[in-house]
Design a protein around this motif. Structure first.
Motif, PDB file in Angstrom:
ATOM      1  N   PRO A 183      -2.155  -0.474   6.279  1.00 11.40           N
ATOM      2  CA  PRO A 183      -3.527  -0.872   5.919  1.00 11.40           C
ATOM      3  C   PRO A 183      -3.746  -0.760   4.414  1.00 11.40           C
ATOM      4  O   PRO A 183      -3.127   0.074   3.737  1.00 11.40           O
ATOM      5  N   SER A 184      -4.620  -1.580   3.900  1.00 12.72           N
ATOM      6  CA  SER A 184      -4.815  -1.635   2.445  1.00 12.72           C
ATOM      7  C   SER A 184      -5.327  -0.322   1.880  1.00 12.72           C
ATOM      8  O   SER A 184      -5.019   0.030   0.745  1.00 12.72           O
ATOM      9  N   ARG A 185      -6.104   0.443   2.684  1.00  7.75           N
ATOM     10  CA  ARG A 185      -6.642   1.696   2.177  1.00  7.75           C
ATOM     11  C   ARG A 185      -5.560   2.766   2.020  1.00  7.75           C
ATOM     12  O   ARG A 185      -5.768   3.777   1.328  1.00  7.75           O
ATOM     13  N   MET A 186      -4.407   2.578   2.659  1.00 10.67           N
ATOM     14  CA  MET A 186      -3.342   3.580   2.615  1.00 10.67           C
ATOM     15  C   MET A 186      -2.236   3.215   1.639  1.00 10.67           C
ATOM     16  O   MET A 186      -1.339   4.032   1.391  1.00 10.67           O
ATOM     17  N   ARG A 187      -2.261   2.032   1.091  1.00 13.19           N
ATOM     18  CA  ARG A 187      -1.131   1.584   0.267  1.00 13.19           C
ATOM     19  C   ARG A 187      -1.016   2.357  -1.036  1.00 13.19           C
ATOM     20  O   ARG A 187       0.088   2.711  -1.464  1.00 13.19           O
ATOM     21  N   ASP A 188      -2.145   2.629  -1.674  1.00 12.67           N
ATOM     22  CA  ASP A 188      -2.083   3.369  -2.942  1.00 12.67           C
ATOM     23  C   ASP A 188      -1.520   4.770  -2.738  1.00 12.67           C
ATOM     24  O   ASP A 188      -0.708   5.244  -3.544  1.00 12.67           O
ATOM     25  N   THR A 189      -1.932   5.429  -1.652  1.00 12.05           N
ATOM     26  CA  THR A 189      -1.416   6.774  -1.390  1.00 12.05           C
ATOM     27  C   THR A 189       0.081   6.749  -1.148  1.00 12.05           C
ATOM     28  O   THR A 189       0.837   7.567  -1.690  1.00 12.05           O
TER      29      THR A 189
END
Length: 421
Positions: A205-211
């Motif tokens: 998911p896009s919200r988890m990609r940076d992490t």
């Protein structure tokens, strides 16, 4: 007014107070969380043990990729990525093959001379054990009796030894299988590693990609730094040991240097083992004094590695306390033997790097002050206060009293005056 009996309700009893102490509730909360973490770690270890061959192959592939990636990047500046990958793998094979060829040629060239030196050195050892200054003596008859006991034990356990040999043959097949899988994975990691990582991030998911991007970058930075630093340190140790043994005239200097190089990959265990083997060779060939000099020299090389090479080469990429390293190596050895000792430190280093990126630190505590320093500071403060103390008069401010009015809606009667201070 008439009161309805339906609106009258019995009083609600007060909720009973929890009699469990706060410290016990907090401890219970931490306990079940730690139990869940322990179960998760146990499941990971169990699953890894079931596919140990695949895990070893992937680990070796990551090691090869970390070591060869800078070479591929250099070659990639002047040629396509695929050709650069193939050329880097060929360079690695040539280096390892040339090193093994040199070792074998050195052993073959010194074998006759070495056998004569070993015979003479063995006689000197027996003479020292039988007539030396030691509080006990070991005669040739004792050694002969031990050899006969060993031969008898081999005859009694011949079936077990044969079974173990067949098991080792299967292990050799597994080793070559893991090596082939590791090389296959290394090719794709070097040629398409960036695109494979991007594909993995796009599946999240896009919200988890940076992490995951931050975590993956920190983990790979630590793992690659540890791997390349270990290779550089191992090669340096091998070169120093080879030069030192060659200057002393110890036979098999080149194979012993390679043994020191291999021992550098096993923290806390490899270097002492290589030192003991080199001392045994020097003892059998040139006597006890040469063995003592060899032991001291290799120990000094180890100190140079720990205090100079480790901080200089690895820097802050792998910042683990020696106690953590010792505990990790011991736990890895108990779980998986030599393999666990090799992979324990990089895995712990990567886990710590990931945790350091995800955590949020509170403000640090002040450095503790010794009681003596605190007492000295208090005495100095008291002396200064006595010298500079002057009487100070403190007067409270005086507020003049005056009438106050309180307007109301029904009358404008003035209230009696009140004084405030």
């Amino acid at each position: 007014m008439r009161r309805s009996t339906g609106s009258i309700r019995p009083p609600v009893p007060a909720a009973p107070q929890d009699s469990v102490p706060l410290w016990l509730r907090s401890s219970a909360g931490w306990a079940w969380r730690l139990i869940i973490v322990a179960i998760a770690v146990g499941l990971v270890v169990f699953a890894t043990a079931k596919v140990q061959l695949v895990f070893i192959a992937l680990f070796v592939a990551l090691v090869f990729s970390a070591v060869l990636r800078p070479v591929v990047n250099i070659y990639g500046k002047i040629m396509p990525r695929a050709i650069a990958t193939a050329l880097a793998l060929l360079s690695g094979v040539l280096v390892i093959g040339g090193l093994l060829t040199y070792v074998v040629a050195s052993v073959a060239g010194q074998w006759q001379k070495l056998s004569d030196q070993f015979a003479t050195g063995t006689d000197q050892i027996f003479e020292f054990l039988e007539n030396g200054p030691l509080p006990f003596s070991i005669t040739v008859d004792d050694m002969r009796g031990w050899i006969e006991d060993g031969q008898q034990w081999v005859q009694d356990h011949a079936g077990d030894i044969a079974g173990t040999a067949f098991e080792q043959a299967g292990t050799v097949v597994e080793v070559f299988t893991a090596l082939a899988l590791a090389i296959f994975c290394t090719i794709f990691f070097l040629a398409r590693g960036d695109s494979m990582w991007s594909w993995f991030l796009n599946q999240l998911p896009s919200r988890m990609r940076d992490t995951w991007k931050v975590v993956g970058g920190a983990g790979w930075y630590t793992f690659s730094g540890y791997t390349r630093g270990t290779v550089i340190i191992a090669v340096t140790d091998g070169i120093l040991a080879g030069v030192f043994l060659t200057i002393l005239g110890v036979p098999l200097a080149a194979p012993l240097a390679v043994l020191v190089l291999i021992g550098a990959f096993i923290p806390l265990i490899g270097a002492p083992a290589a030192m003991v083997i080199a001392m045994v060779v020097a003892l059998a060939a040139d006597g006890i004094w040469k063995a003592a000099i060899v032991g001291i020299g290799i120990a000094l090389i180890g100190q140079f590695e720990g205090h100079v090479l480790q901080p200089l080469v690895m820097g802050k990429q792998v910042s683990l306390h020696p106690i953590v390293v010792a505990v990790s190596v011991t736990a890895g050895t108990l779980l998986s033997g030599i393999l666990g000792a090799v992979i324990a430190v990089p895995l712990v280093a990567v886990a710590w790097a990931v945790y350091s990126q995800l955590r949020t630190l509170d403000p640090p505590m002040l450095d503790p002050v010794d009681d003596e320093d605190l007492d000295d500071d208090e005495e100095d403060h008291d002396d200064g206060a006595l010298e500079d103390e002057t009487p100070v008069s403190v007067t409270a401010p005086v507020v003049p009293a005056g009438p106050t009015t309180r307007p109301t809606s029904r009358s404008t009667t003035q209230e009696p005056p009140t004084s405030t201070a």
